[in-house]
Design an enzyme around this catalytic site. Structure first.
Site, PDB file in Angstrom:
ATOM      1  N   LYS A  56       0.850  -1.205   0.000  1.00  0.00           N
ATOM      2  CA  LYS A  56       0.000   0.000   0.000  1.00  0.00           C
ATOM      3  C   LYS A  56       0.882   1.250   0.000  1.00  0.00           C
ATOM      4  CE  LYS A  56      -2.392  -1.202   3.709  1.00  0.00           C
ATOM      5  NZ  LYS A  56      -1.985  -2.602   3.912  1.00  0.00           N
TER       6      LYS A  56
ATOM      7  N   CYS B 130     -11.937   1.719  16.996  1.00  0.00           N
ATOM      8  CA  CYS B 130     -10.728   0.957  16.699  1.00  0.00           C
ATOM      9  C   CYS B 130      -9.728   0.840  17.845  1.00  0.00           C
ATOM     10  CB  CYS B 130     -10.123   1.460  15.399  1.00  0.00           C
ATOM     11  SG  CYS B 130      -8.658   2.378  15.396  1.00  0.00           S
ATOM     12  N   MET B 131      -9.597   1.822  18.716  1.00  0.00           N
ATOM     13  CA  MET B 131      -8.611   1.629  19.785  1.00  0.00           C
ATOM     14  C   MET B 131      -9.032   2.192  21.140  1.00  0.00           C
ATOM     15  SD  MET B 131      -7.818   4.915  18.822  1.00  0.00           S
ATOM     16  CE  MET B 131      -7.959   5.221  20.456  1.00  0.00           C
TER      17      MET B 131
ATOM     18  N   MET C  99      -6.960  -4.959  16.734  1.00  0.00           N
ATOM     19  CA  MET C  99      -8.422  -4.976  16.845  1.00  0.00           C
ATOM     20  C   MET C  99      -8.979  -6.178  17.611  1.00  0.00           C
ATOM     21  SD  MET C  99      -9.296  -2.192  15.643  1.00  0.00           S
ATOM     22  CE  MET C  99      -7.737  -1.578  16.217  1.00  0.00           C
TER      23      MET C  99
ATOM     24  N   GLY D 147      -4.589   1.364  13.968  1.00  0.00           N
ATOM     25  CA  GLY D 147      -4.899   1.132  12.558  1.00  0.00           C
ATOM     26  C   GLY D 147      -4.851   2.372  11.704  1.00  0.00           C
ATOM     27  N   GLN D 148      -4.962   3.551  12.326  1.00  0.00           N
ATOM     28  CA  GLN D 148      -5.025   4.780  11.532  1.00  0.00           C
ATOM     29  C   GLN D 148      -3.763   5.606  11.745  1.00  0.00           C
ATOM     30  OE1 GLN D 148      -9.159   6.443  11.033  1.00  0.00           O
ATOM     31  NE2 GLN D 148      -9.331   5.640  13.088  1.00  0.00           N
TER      32      GLN D 148
END
Lengths: 805, 97
Positions: free
Chosen positions: A93, A177-178, A352, A389-390
């Protein structure tokens, strides 16, 4: 495809891989930039591209890339060899991140829904609509962003809401997410974010992945671990999960567990450490205290003594844990043996699997407990570390505090002293900040999707940098129900059409990544900075500008909150000569560096919880600095290991370790007892299977960007359902068959993939969520953790039936 | 029809044998070995064949890890827009069990 074309592609593939390998050797590739980002680099042009640094736009790893720009367009991407995070390597990516800007359907003009259709309007009209909508009912307005907000963007949104509108209904999708990682850290150390860092991965003897698939989700970090084996180092890796993944293939130990089995496993390790008297007594004596749930339940619980703690764990014998978790008793003993060995350096990693969990706070605090009770904490290689994740889940959501309860720097709206500190920095009158915690994400969207006459208090939501129409759980209830509510108004700032813009009343085109200045904060407390390198397309504009422009329009309309205590505009910005610059006018926005001005204001908050940030100018020079960043003799020094005397300047001399935000006020971390509890929904005769959702290596989250990058889209064009081959056989399902996946909340059709990339355990299925044509969140459950309010996307009851070939 | 650019992190002691094995396979084009990483282009006829080839590579003695750094793009497919109007498929329209 012609043979010539295929040969060309193979040659290009070899060249790209060779360049990547050479960059990791810190060699300047003879072939120049990796031909991976775009194919538009023209080597004949004598000037060539200009290069600048930026963190990757995708996950929370925080890899740095070098961006090659020519003729106003990104033409190449390189892994940045100067970056400590990735040392020149990128994942697939990252190598293609430049193409994220160039999808054919970029949003380029504001659009308003009229008679069911989105029609172009001008920015002035768009800003008027938003400002008047807010002014009409400020308390019914909510702002929903994400860990993709840059730090200044999130700070501006936070300031508009809390210092301007006295409204705490602001949330990041990081809640999804967190949030459980946050409540885990807070309940154990009294302050958020990991104490360790990625350097632990270079020296740990044992890596334990708790419901985690870093081979696909954080491939550069996992590569860093596995790479050690090629140098002859011995690294033992565990995978504890419900599905075999690409990570599993590199692990010596795969421990297949039942959903919620992680709670039992951690308790089983704690039990054995105590029963065998093999815990680290000296560590516990000096640095730890014990906690369990209070009545009523609170995040800090109640203090208990060692004997009570030990007695609570007595039932968690290996045999009982095997029964609860499905993991063999001998494997529980193996883990306990490793933690009992002080010579082994152990790092736990999770993402996650532990966070999207209705007992997310509990399992987070239990993994910390295992490390603390065994003394595997605070030295290189010994760390419990959550991954995000971000790209700025830590930097923006957690540090800027864009949550319904949060203020920047770890402060809270429901603490009077902390509100006063924030009001002083913001120079707003005392009492401006609303003391009531706002609505958390699930509650916010539930309120928005509930008719006003039935108590749905939220009337307008402005969404920036996220796609809740795809990522919220139970979409029929929490998102699609809005469609029938005519008085509700959805504003969406984004770069492409999404499942969210599909229901939007007003769509605003945004600048993306290096089309604007920005700052991110990654998983290891590293704050990163970049400059704008190319122009956004059409009339797309920075999210931060959008927020400031709406604030100024509110000021013009007479909203009193848009002025500070001295009567100045909340976002007043001056140039170096001290003259105000009208940054709310787009054509003047880049006359000054608004990011620098906002960041240097924001960093005043960072001292309260010892998360000190350096001045903006320091980040310009580096590939990021890990906070606390402390000035000494004119030099700014980052901190790799927090709470450890050898590296953290805030630890007192001779202390060894000092948890200086301890909830027990005695510099100790809390070792929690948290019992095993069953999942929120369990398979039954009607819905006999477990569903787990997640991600794939080719796509990033909801696929808004990566599905527009042709190489990534072609490599993984659509979502699928992984079914255990034995279950598939019993259901008459073959590879590639169309199947229907249903829960009590919704359903969809997918193609079955057997023995594909991952293989779920018997009784389990897996579906990735990147595909907007196959919305698996129609099926998922909004049940959430009582403390973090984070929903559980990893386990709900479903059925699968064959539809056809 | 995936064509991938891969970096195989390898055990140096196995390099000769690995080159022999991989080099004999028509799907693989070998490049240099740089810093313990073997450069490979992998050419397979379908996504499932690509997954199978990955499984084969991972299972080869001496292969420690595979970094995927490049994936083929066919320009005839590159410009295909997303199927916006069809995004909500009939099976999802107002769907609830």
């Amino acid at each position: 495809m012609s043979p010539d074309r295929r040969d060309f592609l193979k040659a290009t593939a070899l060249a790209a891989a060779t360049v990547a390998a050479e960059r990791m050797l810190h060699r300047d590739p003879a072939r120049g930039a990796a031909p991976t980002a775009t194919a538009a680099a023209d080597p004949q042009k004598p000037s060539g591209p200009t290069w600048d640094k930026a963190p990757c736009r995708f996950c929370g790893t925080g890899c740095h890339v070098k961006v090659g720009v020519q003729d106003g367009r990104i033409v190449a991407i390189q892994g940045d060899v100067e970056a400590a995070v990735n040392k020149g390597l990128l994942c697939v990516k990252g190598y293609h991140v430049g193409l994220a800007l160039y999808g054919k359907d970029r949003l380029t003009t504001p659009q308003l829904r009229k008679n069911g259709k989105l029609v172009p309007i001008g920015w002035d009209e768009a800003l008027d609509i938003i400002a008047k909508r807010i002014l009409a009912a400020p308390e019914r307005f909510a702002f929903y962003g994400s860990g993709q907000w840059t730090i200044p963007e999130g700070y501006a949104a936070q300031k508009l809401m809390k210092a301007g509108l006295s409204n705490n209904h602001i949330e990041p999708n990081a809640r999804l997410c967190m949030a459980s990682a946050v409540t885990g850290y807070l309940s154990v150390y009294g302050v958020d974010e990991p104490a360790g860092c990625y350097d632990d991965l270079d020296v740990a003897d044992v890596i334990i992945n708790w419901g985690n698939n870093p081979a696909e989700m954080h491939p550069v970090l996992f590569s860093r671990i596995v790479d050690r084996r090629s140098r002859g180092e011995n690294v033992t890796i565990f995978d504890i999960g419900t599905r075999r993944t690409r990570t599993t293939e590199h692990c010596q130990h795969y421990l297949a567990m039942k959903p919620n089995g992680d709670l039992a496993i951690a308790n089983g390790i704690l039990h054995l450490l105590l029963a065998r008297d093999s815990y680290d007594k000296a560590f516990v004596e000096k640095y730890a205290a014990f906690r369990s749930a209070s009545d009523p339940p609170t995040l800090n619980g109640k203090a208990i003594d060692f004997a009570t703690f030990k007695a609570a764990l007595a039932p968690y014998t290996p045999a009982h844990v095997e029964e609860l978790s499905g993991v063999a008793a001998k494997d529980i003993e193996l883990l306990a043996d490793l933690f009992a060995d002080p010579t082994k350096k152990i790092t736990s990693l999770w993402c996650m699997g532990m966070n999207q969990h209705t007992r997310g706070t509990a399992i987070n605090s239990l993994v910390h407990a295992v490390h603390l009770l065994s003394g595997h904490f605070g030295t290189p290689g010994n760390a419990p570390t959550s991954l995000t994740g971000q790209p700025s889940a830590c930097g923006t959501a957690r540090e800027v505090g864009t949550f319904a309860h949060g203020l920047p720097g770890g402060l809270r709206v429901d603490n009077p002293e902390q509100r006063a500190e924030a009001e002083a920095i913001w120079r707003v009158p005392a009492g401006r900040i609303n003391p009531a915690v706002g609505l958390h994400t699930v509650a916010m969207w539930q309120s928005f999707c509930t008719p006003t006459e039935s108590g749905g208090t939220i009337g307008t939501i402005w969404v920036q940098v996220t796609n809740p129409g795809q990522t919220l759980p139970n979409l029929n209830k929490l998102f699609r129900a809005k469609e029938k509510l005519e008085d509700k108004f959805l504003i969406v700032s984004d770069v492409y059409p999404t499942a969210t813009t599909e229901l939007a009343d007003l769509v605003l085109p945004s600048a993306l990544w290096v089309e604007k200045n920005g700052m991110f904060g990654n998983s290891e407390r590293r704050t990163q900075q970049w400059f704008k390198m190319v122009k956004p397309p059409g009339d797309a504009r920075d999210d931060c500008w959008q927020t400031i422009a709406v604030a100024h329009r509110l000021l013009e309309l007479g909203h009193p909150g848009m002025k500070d205590g001295d009567g100045r505009f909340l976002f007043e910005t001056k140039d170096k000569a001290g003259k105000e610059v009208p940054v709310w006018q787009w054509e003047r926005y880049y006359d000054v560096n608004v990011d620098e001005r906002l960041f240097d204001e924001y960093r005043q908050f960072s001292r309260f919880k010892h998360k000190d940030l350096a001045p903006y100018s320091e980040y310009v020079k580096t590939r990021g600095l890990r906070w606390p960043v402390v000035e000494k003799d004119g030099q700014w020094r980052e901190t790799r290991w927090r709470f450890s005397e050898f590296d953290d300047g805030y630890v007192g001399k001779g202390k060894g370790l000092q948890f200086y935000h301890s909830t027990s006020k005695d510099d100790r971390a809390q070792i929690w007892f948290r019992p095993w509890e069953p999942p929120p929904e369990v398979p039954d005769a009607d819905y006999p299977l477990w569903l787990c959702t997640g991600r794939v290596v080719e796509h990033w989250h909801s696929g808004t960007m990566t599905m527009r990058i042709p190489p990534l889209r072609n490599a993984m064009p659509g979502a699928y359902i992984e079914i255990n081959p034995e279950d598939a056989h019993a259901l008459g399902i073959g590879n590639g068959d169309r199947v229907r996946l249903e829960s009590r909340r919704g359903g969809l059709e997918l193609r079955a993939w057997l023995n594909g990339r991952g293989v779920p355990e018997r009784g389990h299925v897996f579906v990735p969520f990147f595909d907007e044509t196959k919305l698996v969140n129609l099926v998922t459950l909004e049940a959430h953790d009582p403390f973090s309010k984070q929903p559980d996307y990893k386990k709900c009851a479903v059925r699968v039936t064959r539809v056809g070939p | 029809m995936p064509v991938s650019g891969l970096l195989l992190t390898i055990d140096g002691a196995c390099e000769v044998e690995l080159r022999k094995t991989l080099g004999a396979d028509a799907r693989v084009t070998l490049g240099e070995t740089l810093g313990g990483r073997l450069v490979v282009a992998l050419d397979t006829p379908s996504q499932s064949a690509d997954e199978a080839a990955w499984a084969w590579l991972r299972a080869e003695p001496g292969v420690r890890w595979i970094d995927l750094v490049w994936i083929s793009v066919d320009p005839t497919e590159a410009d295909v827009p997303l199927d916006r109007p069809g995004r909500r498929r009939p099976s999802q329209e107002g769907d609830s069990a």
